[in-house]
Motif scaffolding. Structure first.
Motif, mmCIF file in Angstrom:
data_model
loop_
_atom_site.group_PDB
_atom_site.id
_atom_site.type_symbol
_atom_site.label_atom_id
_atom_site.label_comp_id
_atom_site.label_asym_id
_atom_site.label_seq_id
_atom_site.Cartn_x
_atom_site.Cartn_y
_atom_site.Cartn_z
ATOM 1 N N PRO B 41 35.934 36.358 32.270
ATOM 2 C CA PRO B 41 36.236 37.643 31.598
ATOM 3 C C PRO B 41 37.614 37.640 30.953
ATOM 4 C CG PRO B 41 35.484 38.003 33.860
ATOM 5 C CD PRO B 41 35.707 36.541 33.699
ATOM 6 N N LEU B 42 38.573 36.957 31.598
ATOM 7 C CA LEU B 42 39.913 36.903 31.035
ATOM 8 C C LEU B 42 39.940 36.024 29.790
ATOM 9 C CD1 LEU B 42 41.932 36.446 34.351
ATOM 10 C CD2 LEU B 42 41.713 38.532 32.985
ATOM 11 N N TYR B 43 39.221 34.898 29.825
ATOM 12 C CA TYR B 43 39.235 33.966 28.702
ATOM 13 C C TYR B 43 38.659 34.620 27.456
ATOM 14 C CZ TYR B 43 38.076 29.948 25.780
ATOM 15 O OH TYR B 43 37.976 29.098 24.728
ATOM 16 N N TYR B 44 37.473 35.225 27.596
ATOM 17 C CA TYR B 44 36.827 35.804 26.418
ATOM 18 C C TYR B 44 37.467 37.131 26.040
ATOM 19 C CZ TYR B 44 33.182 32.309 26.394
ATOM 20 O OH TYR B 44 32.501 31.124 26.305
ATOM 21 N N GLY B 45 37.878 37.922 27.034
ATOM 22 C CA GLY B 45 38.423 39.236 26.716
ATOM 23 C C GLY B 45 39.854 39.179 26.205
ATOM 24 N N ALA B 46 40.717 38.421 26.922
ATOM 25 C CA ALA B 46 42.130 38.426 26.575
ATOM 26 C C ALA B 46 42.471 37.307 25.607
ATOM 27 C CB ALA B 46 42.971 38.308 27.855
ATOM 28 N N TYR B 47 42.056 36.057 25.897
ATOM 29 C CA TYR B 47 42.468 34.912 25.094
ATOM 30 C C TYR B 47 41.767 34.899 23.731
ATOM 31 C CZ TYR B 47 43.170 30.098 23.605
ATOM 32 O OH TYR B 47 43.485 28.975 22.872
ATOM 33 N N GLU B 48 40.448 35.069 23.725
ATOM 34 C CA GLU B 48 39.716 35.007 22.448
ATOM 35 C C GLU B 48 39.657 36.361 21.765
ATOM 36 O OE1 GLU B 48 36.107 33.037 21.966
ATOM 37 O OE2 GLU B 48 36.892 31.112 22.596
ATOM 38 N N GLY B 49 40.044 37.415 22.470
ATOM 39 C CA GLY B 49 40.001 38.743 21.862
ATOM 40 C C GLY B 49 38.592 39.218 21.596
ATOM 41 N N ALA B 50 37.639 38.674 22.338
ATOM 42 C CA ALA B 50 36.236 39.028 22.116
ATOM 43 C C ALA B 50 35.775 39.945 23.250
ATOM 44 C CB ALA B 50 35.392 37.762 22.075
ATOM 45 N N GLU B 51 34.483 40.278 23.200
ATOM 46 C CA GLU B 51 33.914 41.054 24.306
ATOM 47 C C GLU B 51 33.948 40.190 25.563
ATOM 48 O OE1 GLU B 51 33.479 44.253 22.057
ATOM 49 O OE2 GLU B 51 32.625 44.228 24.074
ATOM 50 N N PRO B 52 34.286 40.763 26.725
ATOM 51 C CA PRO B 52 34.324 39.941 27.939
ATOM 52 C C PRO B 52 32.925 39.516 28.360
ATOM 53 C CG PRO B 52 34.730 42.249 28.475
ATOM 54 C CD PRO B 52 34.692 42.162 26.975
ATOM 55 N N GLN B 53 32.859 38.353 29.009
ATOM 56 C CA GLN B 53 31.607 37.880 29.579
ATOM 57 C C GLN B 53 31.785 37.770 31.087
ATOM 58 O OE1 GLN B 53 29.990 34.369 27.735
ATOM 59 N NE2 GLN B 53 30.578 35.024 25.684
ATOM 60 N N PHE B 54 30.696 37.987 31.812
ATOM 61 C CA PHE B 54 30.754 37.980 33.267
ATOM 62 C C PHE B 54 29.710 37.031 33.827
ATOM 63 C CE2 PHE B 54 33.589 41.533 33.415
ATOM 64 C CZ PHE B 54 33.264 42.303 32.321
ATOM 65 N N GLU B 55 30.068 36.393 34.941
ATOM 66 C CA GLU B 55 29.116 35.502 35.597
ATOM 67 C C GLU B 55 29.261 35.651 37.101
ATOM 68 O OE1 GLU B 55 28.476 31.555 33.980
ATOM 69 O OE2 GLU B 55 28.404 30.755 36.020
ATOM 70 N N PHE B 56 28.107 35.740 37.783
ATOM 71 C CA PHE B 56 28.065 35.897 39.230
ATOM 72 C C PHE B 56 27.301 34.742 39.838
ATOM 73 C CE2 PHE B 56 29.833 40.031 38.847
ATOM 74 C CZ PHE B 56 29.297 40.560 37.691
ATOM 75 N N ASN B 57 27.687 34.386 41.049
ATOM 76 C CA ASN B 57 27.115 33.216 41.700
ATOM 77 C C ASN B 57 26.672 33.565 43.114
ATOM 78 O OD1 ASN B 57 28.100 30.874 43.764
ATOM 79 N ND2 ASN B 57 27.072 29.990 41.979
ATOM 80 N N GLY B 58 25.553 33.007 43.541
ATOM 81 C CA GLY B 58 25.102 33.182 44.913
ATOM 82 C C GLY B 58 24.517 31.880 45.412
ATOM 83 N N SER B 59 24.700 31.586 46.696
ATOM 84 C CA SER B 59 24.140 30.347 47.228
ATOM 85 C C SER B 59 23.808 30.515 48.697
ATOM 86 C CB SER B 59 25.125 29.183 47.040
ATOM 87 O OG SER B 59 26.310 29.413 47.770
ATOM 88 N N ILE B 60 22.797 29.757 49.136
ATOM 89 C CA ILE B 60 22.434 29.696 50.556
ATOM 90 C C ILE B 60 22.635 28.258 51.003
ATOM 91 C CG2 ILE B 60 20.621 30.003 52.271
ATOM 92 C CD1 ILE B 60 19.331 32.025 50.450
ATOM 93 N N ASP B 61 23.401 28.107 52.065
ATOM 94 C CA ASP B 61 23.775 26.783 52.542
ATOM 95 C C ASP B 61 22.811 26.332 53.640
ATOM 96 O OD1 ASP B 61 27.025 25.376 53.408
ATOM 97 O OD2 ASP B 61 25.022 24.497 53.331
ATOM 98 N N PHE B 62 22.232 25.144 53.448
ATOM 99 C CA PHE B 62 21.393 24.540 54.478
ATOM 100 C C PHE B 62 22.075 23.273 54.965
ATOM 101 C CE2 PHE B 62 17.480 27.011 54.238
ATOM 102 C CZ PHE B 62 17.612 27.646 53.028
#
Lengths: 164, 241
Positions: B41-62
């Motif tokens: 979000p910081l890279y696209y929102g602040a550095y590129e001056g574009a709309e921010p993008q978001f990414e979420f991660n989930g994992s199950i550990d075996f």
């Protein structure tokens, strides 16, 4: 340092700076950048006995035009044709060899294609990228495969394989 | 009765070597983690001056294997001008993407449950986009394959409403405990085999989750994650690091 060197150094520095500015900003010519725009299609003839399938002659065909049409290619199992950007279908008359007796066959090859706009970069604008929609080989082709439907100079040859 | 004896002995030996003779054999989930990319979000929102993008991660550990899922959303806007030809170009895109895959961790299980992994992902992106520009280079035919500069080329103003893209990724990375249940993670991706569908009017300039329309590409994500343990092991059961 000799005073006559200063104007030369400054001039060189200004020229280099100007060159850097010109190359760093604005649109770069697509012939120089890496955008792989091409209208060339490589076609390969394949057969069980590979040595006996090859192009003898490939002429562009224009319906209704009298006289001998210009010859496009001679020889080899593969041949590269250049698509006409003003139309969306090309028809060729093909003479080819096949079989142990090296019989000569004549048939027509039809290539249908479309083009889509591609933005080279926001600082440049658009160009066209070509996509092969279908290839018809009217004579006893067992299979016609379009290996690379989206034409690119980065593609590995061939783009179309005709298996006799 | 004796037919499966060798197989049983072999399987038991393999499990014993893997978990050590003191460890309990447990093949279920040990914890799950949820987090977000903190740099995107910081890279696209602040550095590129574009709309921010978001990414979420989930994992199950075996223990060694991890089932992983990512979800991202955002929008793209690219604007520029060809000053020589006085042509302005605008490309906008909006959508979401997801990735699913597995990781294999090379670190033995420790109380901190740090992981260093290699893995693979299958990704899909769903987006709508709009290209507004003008053709400035075109092939002229006559056997020439070099696109030539054109003046007053056709205007381009095309939209896709339901474009889809899919690709594969090879990934590598690590997650390390920062404090309590807070983990920091880094994932490096090699993306390849992009296929775009439902986009007949123009070539999408940039695909959410993939990047610009190159043949293949690299990506990197920096995550902060929260860990929620499912199975606790006594400390003596862990392998020595």
């Amino acid at each position: 340092m000799n005073s006559t060197h200063y104007p030369k150094s400054i001039t060189t520095l200004l020229l280099l700076t100007g060159l850097l500015v010109c190359t760093a900003n604005g649109c770069r010519d697509p012939r120089d950048n890496r955008t792989p725009l091409t209208t060339r299609v490589t076609i390969e003839l394949s057969a069980k006995e590979k040595r006996t399938a090859k192009f003898l002659n490939l002429r562009s065909f224009t319906p209704g035009q009298a006289g001998d049409n210009p010859k496009v290619a001679v020889g080899g199992r593969t041949h590269t044709v250049t698509l006409d950007p003003n139309v969306r279908e090309l028809v060729f008359t093909v003479e080819y060899l096949k079989g142990n007796n090296a019989d000569i066959y004549t048939t027509t090859l039809t290539i249908k294609y479309t083009c889509r706009a591609v933005l080279i970069s926001p600082q440049c604008g658009c160009a066209y990228q070509y996509t092969i929609d279908s290839v018809d080989f009217e004579d006893d082709a067992q299979e016609v495969k379009i290996l690379n439907p989206q034409l690119s100079s980065y593609n590995e040859s061939p783009d179309v394989q005709i298996y006799l | 009765m004796y037919r499966f004896t060798f197989s049983i002995v072999l399987l038991h030996s393999l499990l014993a070597v893997y978990f050590t003779s003191q460890a309990e054999v447990y093949l279920g989930p040990t914890d799950f983690r949820v987090g977000a990319d903190v740099v995107r979000p910081l890279y696209y929102g602040a550095y590129e001056g574009a709309e921010p993008q978001f990414e979420f991660n989930g994992s199950i550990d075996f223990t060694r294997l991890m089932l992983v899922g990512d979800y991202g959303l955002g929008s793209i806007k690219r604007v520029g001008k060809n000053t020589k030809k006085n042509v302005q170009s605008v490309y906008t895109s909006q959508g979401q993407y997801f990735r699913v895959g597995v990781n294999y961790s090379f670190l033995p299980m420790t109380p901190d449950r740090n992981v260093a992994f290699l893995g693979c992902r299958y990704a899909m992106s769903f987006f709508k986009d709009h290209l507004k520009s003008r053709v400035v280079y075109a092939h002229s035919g006559g056997g020439s394959d070099i696109p030539r500069s054109v003046s007053n080329g056709p205007k381009i103003n095309t939209k896709h409403r339901k474009a889809r893209a899919r690709w594969l990724e090879l990934v590598g990375g690590m997650q390390a405990k920062v404090w309590a249940s807070l983990y920091a993670g880094l994932t490096v991706r090699y993306k390849f085999s992009l296929r775009v569908d439902n986009a007949p009017k123009h070539i999408p300039y940039e695909v959410l989750g993939w990047g610009k329309h190159d043949e293949h590409g690299w990506g990197i994500n920096y995550y902060l994650l929260l860990q929620f343990p499912i199975k606790q092991f006594p400390e003596a059961k862990y392998l020595d690091p």
